[in-house]
Design an enzyme around this catalytic site. Sequence first.
Site, PDB file in Angstrom:
ATOM      1  N   GLY A 163       0.795  -1.226   0.000  1.00 12.88           N
ATOM      2  CA  GLY A 163       0.000   0.000   0.000  1.00 12.88           C
ATOM      3  C   GLY A 163       0.820   1.265   0.000  1.00 12.88           C
ATOM      4  O   GLY A 163       0.389   2.284  -0.538  1.00 12.88           O
TER       5      GLY A 163
ATOM      6  N   SER B  98       3.780 -11.056  -4.162  1.00 13.22           N
ATOM      7  CA  SER B  98       2.881 -10.880  -5.296  1.00 13.22           C
ATOM      8  C   SER B  98       3.368  -9.674  -6.093  1.00 13.22           C
ATOM      9  O   SER B  98       4.265  -8.957  -5.657  1.00 13.22           O
ATOM     10  CB  SER B  98       1.438 -10.696  -4.833  1.00 13.22           C
ATOM     11  OG  SER B  98       1.380  -9.740  -3.830  1.00 13.22           O
TER      12      SER B  98
ATOM     13  N   ASP C 219      -8.103  -4.073  -1.678  1.00 12.05           N
ATOM     14  CA  ASP C 219      -7.460  -5.227  -1.050  1.00 12.05           C
ATOM     15  C   ASP C 219      -8.264  -5.575   0.201  1.00 12.05           C
ATOM     16  O   ASP C 219      -7.884  -5.219   1.317  1.00 12.05           O
ATOM     17  CB  ASP C 219      -5.996  -4.867  -0.706  1.00 12.05           C
ATOM     18  CG  ASP C 219      -5.148  -6.100  -0.454  1.00 12.05           C
ATOM     19  OD1 ASP C 219      -5.668  -7.223  -0.600  1.00 12.05           O
ATOM     20  OD2 ASP C 219      -3.963  -5.939  -0.105  1.00 12.05           O
TER      21      ASP C 219
ATOM     22  N   SER D 220      -4.738 -14.226   1.609  1.00 14.05           N
ATOM     23  CA  SER D 220      -3.763 -14.184   0.505  1.00 14.05           C
ATOM     24  C   SER D 220      -2.342 -14.317   1.054  1.00 14.05           C
ATOM     25  O   SER D 220      -1.546 -15.152   0.610  1.00 14.05           O
ATOM     26  CB  SER D 220      -3.938 -12.862  -0.252  1.00 14.05           C
ATOM     27  OG  SER D 220      -2.785 -12.526  -0.968  1.00 14.05           O
TER      28      SER D 220
HETATM   29  O1  LIG Z   1       1.422  -2.372  -2.286  1.00 11.79           O
HETATM   30  P1  LIG Z   1       0.454  -3.276  -2.972  1.00 11.79           P
HETATM   31  O2  LIG Z   1       0.681  -3.288  -4.452  1.00 11.79           O
HETATM   32  O3  LIG Z   1      -0.979  -3.035  -2.640  1.00 11.79           O
HETATM   33  O4  LIG Z   1       0.714  -4.725  -2.341  1.00 11.79           O
HETATM   34  C1  LIG Z   1       1.448  -5.720  -2.927  1.00 11.79           C
HETATM   35  C2  LIG Z   1       2.821  -5.861  -2.388  1.00 11.79           C
HETATM   36  O5  LIG Z   1       2.818  -6.044  -0.978  1.00 11.79           O
HETATM   37  C3  LIG Z   1       3.481  -7.223  -0.634  1.00 11.79           C
HETATM   38  O6  LIG Z   1       4.808  -6.911  -0.391  1.00 11.79           O
HETATM   39  P2  LIG Z   1       6.048  -7.903  -0.051  1.00 11.79           P
HETATM   40  O7  LIG Z   1       6.138  -8.949  -1.081  1.00 11.79           O
HETATM   41  O8  LIG Z   1       5.803  -8.484   1.289  1.00 11.79           O
HETATM   42  O9  LIG Z   1       7.262  -7.017  -0.040  1.00 11.79           O
HETATM   43  C4  LIG Z   1       3.190  -8.081  -1.836  1.00 11.79           C
HETATM   44  O10 LIG Z   1       3.903  -9.252  -1.972  1.00 11.79           O
HETATM   45  C5  LIG Z   1       3.391  -7.116  -2.975  1.00 11.79           C
HETATM   46  O11 LIG Z   1       4.723  -6.968  -3.334  1.00 11.79           O
HETATM   47  O1  LIG Z   2       0.436 -10.744  -0.898  1.00 13.96           O
HETATM   48  C1  LIG Z   2      -0.385  -9.868  -0.631  1.00 13.96           C
HETATM   49  C2  LIG Z   2      -0.009  -8.600  -0.153  1.00 13.96           C
HETATM   50  C3  LIG Z   2      -0.974  -7.691   0.138  1.00 13.96           C
HETATM   51  N1  LIG Z   2      -2.269  -8.024  -0.059  1.00 13.96           N
HETATM   52  C4  LIG Z   2      -2.632  -9.237  -0.535  1.00 13.96           C
HETATM   53  O2  LIG Z   2      -3.822  -9.493  -0.738  1.00 13.96           O
HETATM   54  N2  LIG Z   2      -1.680 -10.142  -0.810  1.00 13.96           N
END
Ligand SMILES: O=P(O)(O)OC[C@H]1O[C@H](OP(=O)(O)O)[C@H](O)[C@@H]1O
Ligand SMILES: O=c1cc[nH]c(=O)[nH]1
Length: 503
Positions: free
Chosen positions: A168, A194, A256, A264
């Site tokens: 986020g 992700s 989300d 997730s």
């Molecule tokens: O910020 P937004 O796009 O909503 O969330 C997705 C991101 O947050 C998490 O971070 P990390 O992999 O733990 O570093 C996910 O794996 C992805 O990289």
């Molecule tokens: O892996 C992730 C990270 C943030 N939010 C999700 O739903 N999945």
Amino acid sequence: MRAKVKILEVETGRFMVVINEEDAKKAKLHPEDLIKIETAKRTIYGEVVISNMVGPGEIGVTKDILSTYTFSEGEIVNVAPAGTPESVRYVKKKMKGQKLKKVEIEAIVKDIVDRKLRDIEISSFVTSLEINGLDMDEIAWLTVAMAETGDMLDIDRKPIMDVHSIGGVPGNKTNILVVPIVAAAGLTIPKTSSRAITSAAGTADVMEVLAPVTHSLDEIKRIVEKIGACLVWGGALNLAPADDLTIKAERALSIDPRGLMLASIMSKKYAMGSQYVLIDIPTGEGVKVETIEEARSLAKDFIELGKRLGQYVEVAITYGGQPIGHTVGPALEAKEALETIMTGKGPGSLVEKATGLAGILLEMGGVAPAGMGKKMAKEILESGKAYEKLKEIIAEQGGDPNIKPEDIPIGDKTYTFVAQTSGYVTKIDNRAITTIARTAGAPEDKGAGIFLHVKVGEKVKEEDPLFTIHAESEARLDQAIIQARRLEPIRIEGMVLQRIGNL
Ligand SMILES: O=P(O)(O)OC[C@H]1O[C@H](OP(=O)(O)O)[C@H](O)[C@@H]1O
Ligand SMILES: O=c1cc[nH]c(=O)[nH]1
């Protein structure tokens, strides 16, 4: 109807099956109907597309289906309408705000994975979760169902550590540093990420600038057992496979939902066999969690869910009131992360957050005494050991371990916004920064994004640069400039709030 398979060099992002116009009329099939293709060995599901790119008696199978299932040109299959899956009724139940049973959640997840639920139904499910939420029983059932419909990794090293951010906050390249620091201390950390959900770059998008992130489970096992770490994209694996499909709907809507986010993240950790998990909850204006109270309540849910799954979970509530570091967008973030890990020095927000999180993991994993984790993490970063570990990860994943920050291509279509007045930066609007970076093309265009010349609290003079937009195409740059003019993401004000004379 019996039909001959024709392989189509077409990619749609969905499971599409192309039927000839004449055949569709005869079989009373309509665009987007769900059909099943039956072979001697299996049944697969897809949506109807009507086109004369296939002849009568043929069905066209797209590259999307072929990425999961094998078909040969000319193979004879049976094609029949699939009707509406029972799980659609359960999606509607959640739309009405009712609690789902375990078997109903399992049916939804199985049908998502089997592609019996189409994008429109998956989006409805995700939207119903955004509006009506899930209780802890439903979240736990959803988590286990998401994990158990895919593969599980069994790594021959213990303990297995893991870190995951709820994301986020723009510029959150932190885990590119955390993972090598933790692994350099001798702990095992098989990190799956992700791609971007609401942001302009997920950790998988950033890491992909440095090395391939799509690996099979066997390759990951080999890499992690050899060097103790990886930084890969979870969606490439058959690991909690429903996750990537629900994330697709979340990304389109830039939402989300809390229950789905918990499932997730924790389903991926469960499937990776992670035993000690650290969750990062960035908190501040314009991110997923805006207040400390909300963050604490979410933290409780993560810890409770971890208990139900047999995992030890700790949570770090981190500052998310402005972007992390100076860069937003995959290539810009990869460059900043690489510079920081190579030199051991970088923006305070990035170094502080990365060493803070890594320090907690070092303590959780028992390699640092209580209260000493951050100091140890800093030493590992500054000594170059974390950089050496990142190089090993890059090499094992098939990238160039000697890649330098200056080798990373950044979008060369640029526009710099300057300060209209002198003063202090009092706010950087997270949502606006993400919107502008995404409009410029991130995360798909890796070189697109934003470089922030200033951070909150800094003094600027009129005409000083505030931020530069990078894009890979003039058209996207122009759109991003329009957005930036509309959103004005950086606020500058004089610091004197009030002057009060004699009262
Ligand atoms: O910020 P937004 O796009 O909503 O969330 C997705 C991101 O947050 C998490 O971070 P990390 O992999 O733990 O570093 C996910 O794996 C992805 O990289
Ligand atoms: O892996 C992730 C990270 C943030 N939010 C999700 O739903 N999945």
